[in-house]
Motif scaffolding. Structure first.
Motif, short mmCIF file in Angstrom:
data_model
loop_
_atom_site.label_atom_id
_atom_site.label_comp_id
_atom_site.label_asym_id
_atom_site.label_seq_id
_atom_site.Cartn_x
_atom_site.Cartn_y
_atom_site.Cartn_z
N LEU A 177 6.40 -4.14 18.24
CA LEU A 177 7.73 -4.74 18.04
C LEU A 177 8.85 -3.85 18.56
CD1 LEU A 177 7.38 -6.36 14.51
CD2 LEU A 177 7.21 -7.45 16.74
N ARG A 178 8.48 -2.83 19.31
CA ARG A 178 9.42 -1.91 19.96
C ARG A 178 10.33 -1.20 18.96
NH1 ARG A 178 12.25 -4.74 24.65
NH2 ARG A 178 12.82 -2.59 25.11
N TYR A 179 9.80 -0.94 17.77
CA TYR A 179 10.52 -0.22 16.72
C TYR A 179 11.87 -0.85 16.37
CZ TYR A 179 7.05 3.36 17.67
OH TYR A 179 5.86 4.04 17.86
N ARG A 180 11.93 -2.18 16.41
CA ARG A 180 13.17 -2.89 16.09
C ARG A 180 13.17 -3.50 14.70
NH1 ARG A 180 16.18 -4.60 21.12
NH2 ARG A 180 15.08 -3.49 22.75
N ARG A 181 11.98 -3.75 14.15
CA ARG A 181 11.90 -4.38 12.82
C ARG A 181 10.95 -3.56 11.95
NH1 ARG A 181 10.16 -10.03 13.00
NH2 ARG A 181 10.84 -9.95 10.87
N TRP A 182 11.28 -3.46 10.67
CA TRP A 182 10.52 -2.65 9.73
C TRP A 182 10.24 -3.41 8.43
CZ3 TRP A 182 8.91 2.03 11.55
CH2 TRP A 182 9.53 2.47 12.71
N PRO A 183 9.75 -4.64 8.49
CA PRO A 183 9.50 -5.37 7.24
C PRO A 183 8.24 -4.84 6.53
CG PRO A 183 8.76 -6.66 9.11
CD PRO A 183 9.45 -5.44 9.67
N VAL A 184 8.22 -5.03 5.23
CA VAL A 184 7.08 -4.55 4.44
C VAL A 184 5.78 -5.21 4.89
CG1 VAL A 184 6.12 -4.49 2.10
CG2 VAL A 184 8.53 -3.96 2.46
N TRP A 185 5.85 -6.49 5.25
CA TRP A 185 4.62 -7.17 5.65
C TRP A 185 4.00 -6.51 6.89
CZ3 TRP A 185 3.95 -9.14 10.46
CH2 TRP A 185 5.07 -9.47 11.21
N LEU A 186 4.82 -5.92 7.75
CA LEU A 186 4.27 -5.26 8.93
C LEU A 186 3.55 -3.97 8.55
CD1 LEU A 186 4.03 -5.61 11.96
CD2 LEU A 186 6.17 -4.38 12.22
N PHE A 187 4.07 -3.27 7.55
CA PHE A 187 3.36 -2.09 7.04
C PHE A 187 1.99 -2.50 6.50
CE2 PHE A 187 7.62 -0.35 6.95
CZ PHE A 187 7.43 1.00 7.20
N LEU A 188 1.98 -3.61 5.76
CA LEU A 188 0.73 -4.07 5.16
C LEU A 188 -0.24 -4.61 6.21
CD1 LEU A 188 2.13 -5.73 1.93
CD2 LEU A 188 1.16 -3.45 2.23
N ALA A 189 0.29 -5.31 7.21
CA ALA A 189 -0.59 -5.80 8.29
C ALA A 189 -1.21 -4.63 9.05
CB ALA A 189 0.21 -6.69 9.24
N GLY A 190 -0.41 -3.60 9.31
CA GLY A 190 -0.94 -2.41 9.96
C GLY A 190 -1.98 -1.72 9.11
N ALA A 191 -1.76 -1.70 7.79
CA ALA A 191 -2.73 -1.08 6.89
C ALA A 191 -4.04 -1.86 6.86
CB ALA A 191 -2.14 -0.97 5.49
N VAL A 192 -3.95 -3.19 6.89
CA VAL A 192 -5.17 -4.01 6.92
C VAL A 192 -5.92 -3.76 8.22
CG1 VAL A 192 -6.04 -6.38 7.06
CG2 VAL A 192 -4.34 -5.78 5.33
N PHE A 193 -5.21 -3.75 9.35
CA PHE A 193 -5.85 -3.47 10.63
C PHE A 193 -6.51 -2.10 10.62
CE2 PHE A 193 -5.55 -1.54 14.88
CZ PHE A 193 -6.44 -2.37 15.55
N SER A 194 -5.80 -1.10 10.11
CA SER A 194 -6.36 0.25 10.03
C SER A 194 -7.57 0.28 9.12
CB SER A 194 -5.30 1.23 9.51
OG SER A 194 -4.19 1.26 10.36
N ALA A 211 17.99 7.50 8.19
CA ALA A 211 17.30 6.21 8.27
C ALA A 211 18.06 5.23 9.15
CB ALA A 211 17.13 5.62 6.86
N ARG A 212 17.31 4.52 9.93
CA ARG A 212 17.89 3.46 10.74
C ARG A 212 17.85 2.15 9.97
NH1 ARG A 212 15.61 5.16 16.48
NH2 ARG A 212 17.17 6.73 16.93
N PRO A 213 18.63 1.16 10.40
CA PRO A 213 18.60 -0.13 9.70
C PRO A 213 17.20 -0.77 9.79
CG PRO A 213 20.27 -0.12 11.44
CD PRO A 213 19.59 1.19 11.48
N ALA A 214 16.87 -1.58 8.80
CA ALA A 214 15.55 -2.21 8.75
C ALA A 214 15.35 -3.23 9.85
CB ALA A 214 15.33 -2.86 7.40
N ASN A 215 16.43 -3.80 10.38
CA ASN A 215 16.31 -4.81 11.42
C ASN A 215 17.36 -4.52 12.49
OD1 ASN A 215 15.77 -7.07 12.92
ND2 ASN A 215 16.11 -8.52 11.26
N ARG A 216 16.90 -4.13 13.68
CA ARG A 216 17.82 -3.78 14.76
C ARG A 216 17.61 -4.74 15.94
NH1 ARG A 216 17.60 1.54 17.16
NH2 ARG A 216 15.44 1.02 17.49
N ARG A 217 18.21 -5.90 15.88
CA ARG A 217 18.02 -6.87 16.97
C ARG A 217 19.16 -6.78 17.93
NH1 ARG A 217 14.94 -12.27 15.44
NH2 ARG A 217 13.09 -11.24 14.80
#
Length: 184
Positions: A104-121, A178-184
């Motif tokens: 996602l080019r380090y633009r979004r940091w939602p919790v679900w993405l952390f969890l999806a990455g953890a499931v993949f890992s 810290a950067r903002p959680a959503n940088r579009r």
């Protein structure tokens, strides 16, 4: 990691050293669990995701999970039976943690993405643990527990890391970093 401040690097180093100490304890605990009850070994693996996930959630910057994981691996390498291999394993974990956010080019940091990455890992770890621990030698219930623990453990420790990072952010540790959680 362009425009990286000394304060960010020192904060990552502090998390990395604390993570390295945690890695040492986890390696001996995991080795004991593997020797005594190998089917539960997968549950101990999520500890290695804790420092990188704390840094990612706290700072929301690209590369911090990789930096913190490598620092943790280097700190723990001198005290683990695996030696420098521990740093290489930590490098792999850091790469796995960075991948979802890199996509996602380090633009979004939602919790679900952390969890999806953890499931993949966790799936990647489960495949490795199935081969490494020798799940073929376990009965079917033991193999299922090993694989399920390997998938579930990174998710649980990522949730713990998010809780720790939120508590740290509430104290003001990441103010200005810290950067903002959503940088579009």
């Amino acid at each position: 990691m362009k425009n990286t401040s000394t304060r960010l690097l020192l904060s990552c180093a502090a998390i990395g050293v604390a993570g390295g100490i945690l890695y040492v304890v986890a390696s001996y605990l995991g080795g004991t669990v593997n020797a005594v009850v190998p089917m539960l070994y997968g549950l101990t693996l999520g500890v290695y995701f804790l420092p990188g996930a704390i840094a990612q959630f706290l700072f929301r910057r690209g590369g911090v999970a990789l930096l913190v994981a490598v620092l943790s691996g280097l700190v723990s390498a001198a005290f683990q039976p695996l030696g420098f291999v521990a740093a290489l394993i930590a490098l792999g974990i850091g790469v796995l943690q960075e991948l979802p956010f890199l996509i996602l080019r380090y633009r979004r940091w939602p919790v679900w993405l952390f969890l999806a990455g953890a499931v993949f890992s966790g799936v990647v770890l489960a495949v490795g643990m199935y081969r490494l621990v020798g799940a073929r030698e376990l009965d079917s219930a033991g193999a299922i527990v090993l694989v399920a623990g390997s998938v579930l453990s990174p998710v649980l420790f990522t949730l713990l890391a998010i809780a720790i990072a939120r508590a740290l952010a509430a104290t003001g540790v990441a103010r200005g970093l810290a950067r903002p959680a959503n940088r579009r």
